[in-house]
Scaffold this motif. Structure first.
Motif, PDB file in Angstrom:
ATOM      1  N   ALA A 179      69.615 105.350  16.641  1.00  0.00           N
ATOM      2  CA  ALA A 179      68.943 106.235  15.692  1.00  0.00           C
ATOM      3  C   ALA A 179      67.959 105.468  14.815  1.00  0.00           C
ATOM      4  O   ALA A 179      66.791 105.869  14.665  1.00  0.00           O
ATOM      5  N   PHE A 180      68.404 104.356  14.244  1.00  0.00           N
ATOM      6  CA  PHE A 180      67.535 103.598  13.346  1.00  0.00           C
ATOM      7  C   PHE A 180      66.422 102.882  14.110  1.00  0.00           C
ATOM      8  O   PHE A 180      65.314 102.729  13.588  1.00  0.00           O
ATOM      9  N   SER A 181      66.692 102.444  15.315  1.00  0.00           N
ATOM     10  CA  SER A 181      65.649 101.804  16.120  1.00  0.00           C
ATOM     11  C   SER A 181      64.525 102.787  16.417  1.00  0.00           C
ATOM     12  O   SER A 181      63.338 102.444  16.320  1.00  0.00           O
ATOM     13  N   GLY A 182      64.891 104.005  16.804  1.00  0.00           N
ATOM     14  CA  GLY A 182      63.874 105.010  17.074  1.00  0.00           C
ATOM     15  C   GLY A 182      63.008 105.296  15.870  1.00  0.00           C
ATOM     16  O   GLY A 182      61.773 105.354  15.958  1.00  0.00           O
ATOM     17  N   LEU A 183      63.637 105.432  14.704  1.00  0.00           N
ATOM     18  CA  LEU A 183      62.874 105.708  13.483  1.00  0.00           C
ATOM     19  C   LEU A 183      62.009 104.517  13.091  1.00  0.00           C
ATOM     20  O   LEU A 183      60.864 104.686  12.647  1.00  0.00           O
ATOM     21  N   GLY A 184      62.548 103.305  13.259  1.00  0.00           N
ATOM     22  CA  GLY A 184      61.763 102.118  12.924  1.00  0.00           C
ATOM     23  C   GLY A 184      60.563 101.948  13.830  1.00  0.00           C
ATOM     24  O   GLY A 184      59.458 101.642  13.366  1.00  0.00           O
ATOM     25  N   ALA A 191      74.582 114.207   3.585  1.00  0.00           N
ATOM     26  CA  ALA A 191      75.519 113.886   4.673  1.00  0.00           C
ATOM     27  C   ALA A 191      74.865 113.954   6.045  1.00  0.00           C
ATOM     28  O   ALA A 191      75.405 113.418   7.014  1.00  0.00           O
ATOM     29  N   LEU A 192      73.695 114.605   6.132  1.00  0.00           N
ATOM     30  CA  LEU A 192      72.995 114.727   7.410  1.00  0.00           C
ATOM     31  C   LEU A 192      72.101 113.524   7.705  1.00  0.00           C
ATOM     32  O   LEU A 192      71.537 113.431   8.796  1.00  0.00           O
ATOM     33  N   LEU A 193      71.952 112.625   6.744  1.00  0.00           N
ATOM     34  CA  LEU A 193      71.148 111.431   6.964  1.00  0.00           C
ATOM     35  C   LEU A 193      71.876 110.484   7.911  1.00  0.00           C
ATOM     36  O   LEU A 193      73.119 110.417   7.914  1.00  0.00           O
ATOM     37  N   PRO A 194      71.141 109.692   8.699  1.00  0.00           N
ATOM     38  CA  PRO A 194      71.813 108.783   9.646  1.00  0.00           C
ATOM     39  C   PRO A 194      72.657 107.722   8.959  1.00  0.00           C
ATOM     40  O   PRO A 194      73.732 107.375   9.459  1.00  0.00           O
ATOM     41  N   ILE A 195      72.209 107.224   7.804  1.00  0.00           N
ATOM     42  CA  ILE A 195      72.990 106.197   7.102  1.00  0.00           C
ATOM     43  C   ILE A 195      74.284 106.805   6.575  1.00  0.00           C
ATOM     44  O   ILE A 195      75.342 106.148   6.587  1.00  0.00           O
ATOM     45  N   SER A 196      74.239 108.071   6.129  1.00  0.00           N
ATOM     46  CA  SER A 196      75.447 108.740   5.641  1.00  0.00           C
ATOM     47  C   SER A 196      76.430 108.980   6.771  1.00  0.00           C
ATOM     48  O   SER A 196      77.643 108.756   6.627  1.00  0.00           O
ATOM     49  N   ALA A 197      75.915 109.452   7.913  1.00  0.00           N
ATOM     50  CA  ALA A 197      76.793 109.698   9.059  1.00  0.00           C
ATOM     51  C   ALA A 197      77.435 108.401   9.542  1.00  0.00           C
ATOM     52  O   ALA A 197      78.628 108.370   9.868  1.00  0.00           O
ATOM     53  N   LEU A 198      76.661 107.321   9.561  1.00  0.00           N
ATOM     54  CA  LEU A 198      77.206 106.050  10.034  1.00  0.00           C
ATOM     55  C   LEU A 198      78.222 105.486   9.054  1.00  0.00           C
ATOM     56  O   LEU A 198      79.317 105.058   9.458  1.00  0.00           O
ATOM     57  N   SER A 199      77.905 105.469   7.767  1.00  0.00           N
ATOM     58  CA  SER A 199      78.836 104.911   6.783  1.00  0.00           C
ATOM     59  C   SER A 199      80.092 105.763   6.656  1.00  0.00           C
ATOM     60  O   SER A 199      81.210 105.234   6.587  1.00  0.00           O
ATOM     61  N   ASP A 200      79.943 107.092   6.651  1.00  0.00           N
ATOM     62  CA  ASP A 200      81.117 107.964   6.543  1.00  0.00           C
ATOM     63  C   ASP A 200      81.984 107.881   7.799  1.00  0.00           C
ATOM     64  O   ASP A 200      83.218 107.881   7.712  1.00  0.00           O
ATOM     65  N   GLY A 201      81.326 107.814   8.972  1.00  0.00           N
ATOM     66  CA  GLY A 201      82.089 107.706  10.208  1.00  0.00           C
ATOM     67  C   GLY A 201      82.879 106.413  10.272  1.00  0.00           C
ATOM     68  O   GLY A 201      84.066 106.406  10.625  1.00  0.00           O
ATOM     69  N   LEU A 202      82.229 105.307   9.913  1.00  0.00           N
ATOM     70  CA  LEU A 202      82.933 104.021   9.888  1.00  0.00           C
ATOM     71  C   LEU A 202      84.051 104.025   8.858  1.00  0.00           C
ATOM     72  O   LEU A 202      85.129 103.468   9.090  1.00  0.00           O
ATOM     73  N   LEU A 212      74.334 111.331  14.461  1.00  0.00           N
ATOM     74  CA  LEU A 212      73.640 110.120  14.900  1.00  0.00           C
ATOM     75  C   LEU A 212      72.959 110.329  16.251  1.00  0.00           C
ATOM     76  O   LEU A 212      71.850 109.833  16.481  1.00  0.00           O
ATOM     77  N   ALA A 213      73.624 111.062  17.150  1.00  0.00           N
ATOM     78  CA  ALA A 213      73.030 111.319  18.462  1.00  0.00           C
ATOM     79  C   ALA A 213      71.748 112.133  18.332  1.00  0.00           C
ATOM     80  O   ALA A 213      70.752 111.861  19.018  1.00  0.00           O
ATOM     81  N   VAL A 214      71.744 113.122  17.448  1.00  0.00           N
ATOM     82  CA  VAL A 214      70.541 113.934  17.229  1.00  0.00           C
ATOM     83  C   VAL A 214      69.412 113.066  16.684  1.00  0.00           C
ATOM     84  O   VAL A 214      68.265 113.141  17.154  1.00  0.00           O
ATOM     85  N   TRP A 215      69.717 112.229  15.695  1.00  0.00           N
ATOM     86  CA  TRP A 215      68.697 111.340  15.142  1.00  0.00           C
ATOM     87  C   TRP A 215      68.183 110.370  16.205  1.00  0.00           C
ATOM     88  O   TRP A 215      66.987 110.057  16.253  1.00  0.00           O
ATOM     89  N   ALA A 216      69.079 109.873  17.048  1.00  0.00           N
ATOM     90  CA  ALA A 216      68.675 108.936  18.094  1.00  0.00           C
ATOM     91  C   ALA A 216      67.721 109.598  19.079  1.00  0.00           C
ATOM     92  O   ALA A 216      66.686 109.025  19.445  1.00  0.00           O
ATOM     93  N   VAL A 217      68.061 110.811  19.514  1.00  0.00           N
ATOM     94  CA  VAL A 217      67.200 111.521  20.468  1.00  0.00           C
ATOM     95  C   VAL A 217      65.847 111.835  19.848  1.00  0.00           C
ATOM     96  O   VAL A 217      64.784 111.604  20.464  1.00  0.00           O
ATOM     97  N   LEU A 218      65.855 112.345  18.624  1.00  0.00           N
ATOM     98  CA  LEU A 218      64.602 112.692  17.960  1.00  0.00           C
ATOM     99  C   LEU A 218      63.756 111.453  17.692  1.00  0.00           C
ATOM    100  O   LEU A 218      62.537 111.441  17.946  1.00  0.00           O
ATOM    101  N   GLY A 219      64.383 110.384  17.171  1.00  0.00           N
ATOM    102  CA  GLY A 219      63.638 109.186  16.821  1.00  0.00           C
ATOM    103  C   GLY A 219      63.066 108.474  18.033  1.00  0.00           C
ATOM    104  O   GLY A 219      61.878 108.133  18.067  1.00  0.00           O
ATOM    105  N   LEU A 220      63.905 108.248  19.040  1.00  0.00           N
ATOM    106  CA  LEU A 220      63.435 107.552  20.238  1.00  0.00           C
ATOM    107  C   LEU A 220      62.426 108.399  21.000  1.00  0.00           C
ATOM    108  O   LEU A 220      61.448 107.873  21.557  1.00  0.00           O
ATOM    109  N   GLY A 221      62.654 109.711  21.040  1.00  0.00           N
ATOM    110  CA  GLY A 221      61.701 110.584  21.720  1.00  0.00           C
ATOM    111  C   GLY A 221      60.342 110.585  21.040  1.00  0.00           C
ATOM    112  O   GLY A 221      59.302 110.493  21.703  1.00  0.00           O
TER     113      GLY A 221
END
Length: 256
Positions: A160-165, A209-220, A238-247
């Protein structure tokens, strides 16, 4: 004296693709580890935050020890700092100085270059996780949960973060990428549930809570601090952010 014909005949041609990707990934990793600003983002800041907020009662993290709340959040921050902030800044300036353009004309295909960058990010994250886990354990951290769930969260968070970056680096100017990536890093550090629990933000917590950092920190945190099962909701976000960001990165990334 005679010599065998063809003994020293050169054999030009590109190296095997896996070897090219491995060599580029090793170069990317060395460059990242030699960059002082990148080390500040990826190692120094997460470490200082973990030690400071675990040792000094500055933020109310709820019941239990502070380190049990903070360690998962800092691990998520480390992933974001490497996969998003560091990669966006480095790739943005490589694009500005024509490095990406030259690499794109080499035998290494463009997808191979992105694979090498991803491998470099993963290697750096492994080093970060090991370092931060050792420090957290020294501070009294007692992790629980399934390692597979933790791995899934880290992999999807990285994607997710790689796609956005890459999206930011491939569409904005280098200076704008530098400013925007650092600003986003600070905003998500404060409002992403890393240091401050999301329930402290009142009605905004459902959106945050819908932000990728929130989902990752809360999930961990659910897995490592509470021993919960697989956090499907956070994995889905995270999967939604990954698909959207990488796409979006694949569609709009400009190499020049």
């Amino acid at each position: 004296m005679t010599t065998a014909t063809g003994t020293y005949t050169p054999k030009p041609g590109a190296a095997p693709l896996p070897r090219m990707i491995a060599a580029q990934a090793a170069l990317e990793t060395r460059m990242l580890l030699r960059n002082g600003e990148q080390l500040l983002l990826t190692v120094v800041i997460p470490t200082l935050l973990l030690v400071l907020f675990s040792s000094v009662d500055i933020v109310d993290t709820g019941s239990g020890r502070s380190v049990d709340f903070l360690a998962p959040g800092v691990l998520a921050l480390a992933v974001m700092s490497t996969a998003f902030t560091g990669q966006a800044i480095a790739t943005g300036f490589e694009r500005r100085y024509g490095v990406l353009k030259r690499l794109a004309s080499s035998p290494l295909p463009r997808w191979g270059l992105m694979a090498a960058k991803t491998a470099s990010v993963l290697v750096t994250e492994i080093l970060q996780v090991i370092l931060l886990a050792v420090i957290a354990l020294a501070l009294g951290w007692s992790p629980h949960g399934e390692p597979l769930s933790v791995l899934l969260l880290l992999v999807l968070g990285t994607a997710a973060f790689s796609g956005l970056g890459l999206l930011m680096a491939g569409t904005l100017k280098a200076e704008a990428t530098l400013a925007a990536a650092n600003l986003v890093f600070l905003l998500l550090l404060v409002g992403g549930g890393v240091i401050v629990p999301l329930d402290r933000f009142g009605g905004a917590q459902d959106v945050l809570a819908l932000l990728p950092i929130s989902a990752l920190s809360d999930g961990l945190r659910d897995v490592l601090a509470h021993g919960s099962g697989t956090p499907w909701r956070d994995l889905g976000i995270l999967a939604v952010w990954a698909v959207l960001g990488l796409g979006a990165a694949g569609r709009f990334f400009r190499w020049e």
